[in-house]
Scaffold this active site. Structure first.
Site, short mmCIF file in Angstrom:
data_model
loop_
_atom_site.label_atom_id
_atom_site.label_comp_id
_atom_site.label_asym_id
_atom_site.label_seq_id
_atom_site.Cartn_x
_atom_site.Cartn_y
_atom_site.Cartn_z
N ASN A 9 -17.45 34.76 72.23
CA ASN A 9 -18.88 34.74 72.11
C ASN A 9 -19.71 34.13 73.13
O ASN A 9 -19.60 32.54 72.99
CB ASN A 9 -19.39 34.39 70.74
CG ASN A 9 -20.72 34.28 70.43
OD1 ASN A 9 -21.40 34.46 71.18
ND2 ASN A 9 -21.35 33.46 69.37
N TRP A 10 -20.14 34.95 74.14
CA TRP A 10 -20.64 33.96 75.42
C TRP A 10 -21.82 33.61 75.22
O TRP A 10 -22.65 32.74 75.77
CB TRP A 10 -20.78 34.84 76.53
CG TRP A 10 -19.50 35.38 77.25
CD1 TRP A 10 -18.05 34.75 76.73
CD2 TRP A 10 -19.36 36.15 78.14
NE1 TRP A 10 -17.29 35.15 77.42
CE2 TRP A 10 -17.74 36.10 78.55
CE3 TRP A 10 -20.12 37.23 79.21
CZ2 TRP A 10 -17.17 37.07 79.37
CZ3 TRP A 10 -19.26 37.92 80.00
CH2 TRP A 10 -17.96 37.71 80.15
N LYS A 11 -22.63 33.77 74.02
CA LYS A 11 -24.05 33.44 73.51
C LYS A 11 -24.97 33.55 74.80
O LYS A 11 -24.92 34.60 75.62
CB LYS A 11 -23.97 31.73 73.56
CG LYS A 11 -23.23 31.74 72.59
CD LYS A 11 -22.99 30.21 71.76
CE LYS A 11 -22.01 30.08 70.75
NZ LYS A 11 -21.84 28.93 69.72
N HIS A 95 -24.63 35.18 62.86
CA HIS A 95 -24.07 33.88 63.49
C HIS A 95 -24.93 32.86 63.24
O HIS A 95 -26.45 33.10 62.98
CB HIS A 95 -23.99 34.07 65.32
CG HIS A 95 -23.31 32.97 65.72
ND1 HIS A 95 -24.14 31.77 66.04
CD2 HIS A 95 -22.10 32.75 66.25
CE1 HIS A 95 -23.32 30.99 66.36
NE2 HIS A 95 -22.06 31.55 66.51
N GLU A 97 -26.09 30.30 64.61
CA GLU A 97 -27.79 30.30 65.59
C GLU A 97 -28.72 31.34 65.16
O GLU A 97 -29.84 30.92 65.16
CB GLU A 97 -27.15 30.41 66.95
CG GLU A 97 -26.30 29.10 67.40
CD GLU A 97 -25.20 29.29 68.47
OE1 GLU A 97 -25.41 30.25 69.26
OE2 GLU A 97 -24.30 28.33 68.45
N GLU A 167 -17.37 30.03 60.41
CA GLU A 167 -17.60 29.13 61.36
C GLU A 167 -18.37 28.16 60.73
O GLU A 167 -19.35 28.34 60.58
CB GLU A 167 -18.40 29.86 62.39
CG GLU A 167 -17.60 30.73 63.09
CD GLU A 167 -18.48 31.13 64.34
OE1 GLU A 167 -17.79 30.98 65.44
OE2 GLU A 167 -19.52 31.25 64.50
N GLY A 173 -19.81 24.13 68.66
CA GLY A 173 -20.08 23.51 70.01
C GLY A 173 -20.06 22.10 69.97
O GLY A 173 -20.65 21.39 70.90
N SER A 213 -15.57 25.52 67.82
CA SER A 213 -14.64 24.32 69.09
C SER A 213 -13.40 24.80 68.89
O SER A 213 -12.33 23.63 69.16
CB SER A 213 -14.95 22.91 68.48
OG SER A 213 -16.25 22.49 68.68
N GLY A 234 -16.70 30.17 71.37
CA GLY A 234 -17.79 30.22 72.16
C GLY A 234 -17.50 29.73 73.57
O GLY A 234 -16.78 30.24 74.51
N GLY A 235 -17.63 28.41 73.68
CA GLY A 235 -17.45 27.75 74.99
C GLY A 235 -16.11 27.82 75.72
O GLY A 235 -16.18 28.07 76.92
P1 PGA Z 1 -17.88 27.13 69.99
O1 PGA Z 1 -18.80 28.38 69.35
O2 PGA Z 1 -16.55 27.58 70.10
O3 PGA Z 1 -18.57 26.90 71.54
O4 PGA Z 1 -17.86 26.02 69.05
C1 PGA Z 1 -18.38 29.08 68.54
C2 PGA Z 1 -19.38 30.23 67.95
O5 PGA Z 1 -20.49 29.78 68.00
O6 PGA Z 1 -19.01 31.30 67.86
#
Ligand code: PGA
Length: 256
Positions: A9-11, A95, A97, A167, A173, A213, A234-235
């Site tokens: 997930n590149w956001k 998600h 966010e 999650e 993050g 994470s 994500g990251g």
């Molecule tokens: P993260 O993000 O791996 O950077 O913690 C995961 C996500 O939000 O799907």
């Protein structure tokens, strides 16, 4: 038998040029993407077209969000049909966010998941408790509510095809992860409510990922757990080499 799944997930990261560079780099390492597993990448909408052309065919295209209406006066929104036309396979819904920064409710998430599944695409329904809810011991209550609300309009077959991502909000993050055992316990509870509400077949087939994470050096521990079918990352999914390492470490966890 549920196939293991790794989804990036590149956001709000990567321009078209940066997405192209990722795809080209990943293309040099396709031999390291096991045919035993499934892969996806969810870029910003603006990079879907270039990735459709350049991503290795083993890696499915995903989107991070969608609107549930088929068309209309919804400035700034994108429909399921628009995504399907671009070859999108997975669509993230709910998600944290989106829930917290953009105030998406369970009712919205429910309609999104239904629109995605009705079009034959695969929803990735995200659920997870925040730190306060965890401290109050409300984790299971929260994720069970979000799961049932998100899947409410799907039939058993649609649930069987769907993906859920657990999650914990405090782990996203932050560099903190749930322990593999904690994640397994929550994910087992999620599978339990799916079974109670949607039946054995749906519960046995729905894939449930862990996210928050996840890194190449911690993903294997999650994969040793019976009910964890992969990861939403994500990251650590932004760099092609790291994506490949995640894929390889995942497999390491499986063979342990
Ligand atoms: P993260 O993000 O791996 O950077 O913690 C995961 C996500 O939000 O799907």
């Amino acid at each position: 038998m549920r196939r293991k799944l790794l989804v990036g997930n590149w956001k709000m990261h990567k321009t078209v040029a940066e997405s192209r560079a990722f795809a080209e780099e990943l293309g040099r390492h396709t031999d390291k993407l096991s045919p035993e597993m499934d892969f996806g990448v969810c870029p910003p909408f603006t990079s879907l077209q270039i990735l459709r052309v350049l991503l290795p065919t083993r890696v499915e295209l995903g989107a991070q969000n969608v609107h549930f209406e088929p068309k209309g006066a919804f400035t700034g929104e994108i429909s399921v049909e628009m995504l399907a036309e671009l070859g999108v396979h997975y669509v993230i819904a709910g998600h944290s966010e989106r829930r917290h920064v953009f105030n998406e409710s369970d009712a919205w998430v429910r309609q999104k998941v239904h629109a995605i599944a009705s079009a034959g695409l695969v929803p990735i329904l995200c659920v997870g408790e925040d730190l306060r809810q965890r401290e109050l011991n409300h984790t299971l209550r929260v994720v069970e509510r979000q799961t049932l609300a998100g899947l409410a309009e799907l039939n058993e077959e649609q649930v069987a095809q769907a993906v859920i991502a657990y999650e914990p909000v405090w782990a996203i993050g932050s560099g903190m992860t749930a322990t593999a055992e904690d994640a397994e316990n929550v994910i087992t509870a999620i599978r339990g409510v799916v079974k109670a509400e949607k039946g054995d077949y749906a519960a046995a087939n729905v894939r449930i990922l862990y996210g928050g994470s996840v890194k190449p050096d911690n993903i294997a521990a999650f994969m040793t757990q019976t009910n964890i079918d992969g990861a939403l990352v994500g990251g650590a999914s932004l760099d092609a080499k790291s994506y490949v390492q995640l894929a390889q470490s995942m497999l390491g966890g499986l063979s342990e």
